[in-house]
Design a protein around this motif. Structure first.
Motif, short mmCIF file in Angstrom:
data_model
loop_
_atom_site.label_atom_id
_atom_site.label_comp_id
_atom_site.label_asym_id
_atom_site.label_seq_id
_atom_site.Cartn_x
_atom_site.Cartn_y
_atom_site.Cartn_z
N LYS A 189 4.77 -0.79 13.92
CA LYS A 189 5.89 -0.73 13.00
C LYS A 189 5.70 0.29 11.90
CE LYS A 189 7.39 -5.34 13.99
NZ LYS A 189 8.26 -6.37 13.61
N ARG A 190 4.45 0.58 11.54
CA ARG A 190 4.21 1.57 10.49
C ARG A 190 2.84 2.18 10.66
NH1 ARG A 190 3.84 -2.66 5.53
NH2 ARG A 190 5.58 -3.52 6.63
N ASP A 191 2.68 3.36 10.06
CA ASP A 191 1.41 4.05 10.13
C ASP A 191 0.36 3.36 9.26
OD1 ASP A 191 2.73 5.90 11.67
OD2 ASP A 191 2.93 7.36 10.05
N LEU A 192 -0.89 3.59 9.59
CA LEU A 192 -1.97 3.08 8.74
C LEU A 192 -2.09 3.96 7.50
CD1 LEU A 192 -4.78 2.32 11.33
CD2 LEU A 192 -3.38 0.68 10.10
N SER A 193 -2.09 3.34 6.36
CA SER A 193 -2.26 4.08 5.11
C SER A 193 -3.77 4.25 4.85
CB SER A 193 -1.64 3.31 3.95
OG SER A 193 -2.36 2.11 3.71
N PRO A 194 -4.13 5.21 4.00
CA PRO A 194 -5.55 5.34 3.65
C PRO A 194 -6.12 4.04 3.07
CG PRO A 194 -4.37 7.29 2.97
CD PRO A 194 -3.33 6.29 3.44
N GLU A 195 -5.33 3.34 2.28
CA GLU A 195 -5.81 2.06 1.71
C GLU A 195 -6.09 1.04 2.81
OE1 GLU A 195 -4.40 -1.62 -1.14
OE2 GLU A 195 -3.03 0.04 -0.83
N MET A 196 -5.19 0.96 3.79
CA MET A 196 -5.40 0.01 4.89
C MET A 196 -6.62 0.41 5.71
SD MET A 196 -4.69 -2.77 6.33
CE MET A 196 -3.13 -3.26 5.62
N CYS A 197 -6.84 1.72 5.88
CA CYS A 197 -8.03 2.19 6.60
C CYS A 197 -9.31 1.77 5.87
CB CYS A 197 -7.98 3.70 6.78
SG CYS A 197 -6.68 4.22 7.93
N LEU A 198 -9.28 1.83 4.55
CA LEU A 198 -10.44 1.36 3.77
C LEU A 198 -10.68 -0.13 4.02
CD1 LEU A 198 -9.70 3.14 0.38
CD2 LEU A 198 -11.69 3.54 1.84
#
Length: 58
Positions: free
Chosen positions: A4-13
């Motif tokens: 549904k949405r791209d991974l954000s840098p915060e979510m990658c952390l």
């Protein structure tokens, strides 16, 4: 995650911390999905591009 949405840098952390991997691992996964999706949409156009030949330097 649910497509549904791209991974954000915060979510990658966060995912890196949760799974004991690096944030870069998750960013790379997102990048691969983005390229895959883009190729699916534009494959004919991309494949129609003729590669240029680069002369070998001797």
């Amino acid at each position: 995650m649910h497509e549904k949405r791209d991974l954000s840098p915060e979510m990658c952390l966060r995912l890196g911390r949760l799974f004991g991997t690096t944030p870069q691992f998750w960013m790379n996964m997102q990048s691969k999905v983005d390229i895959w999706d883009s190729l699916a949409l534009h494959e004919d156009e991309v494949m129609a591009i003729e590669p240029i030949e680069i002369a070998a330097i001797a």
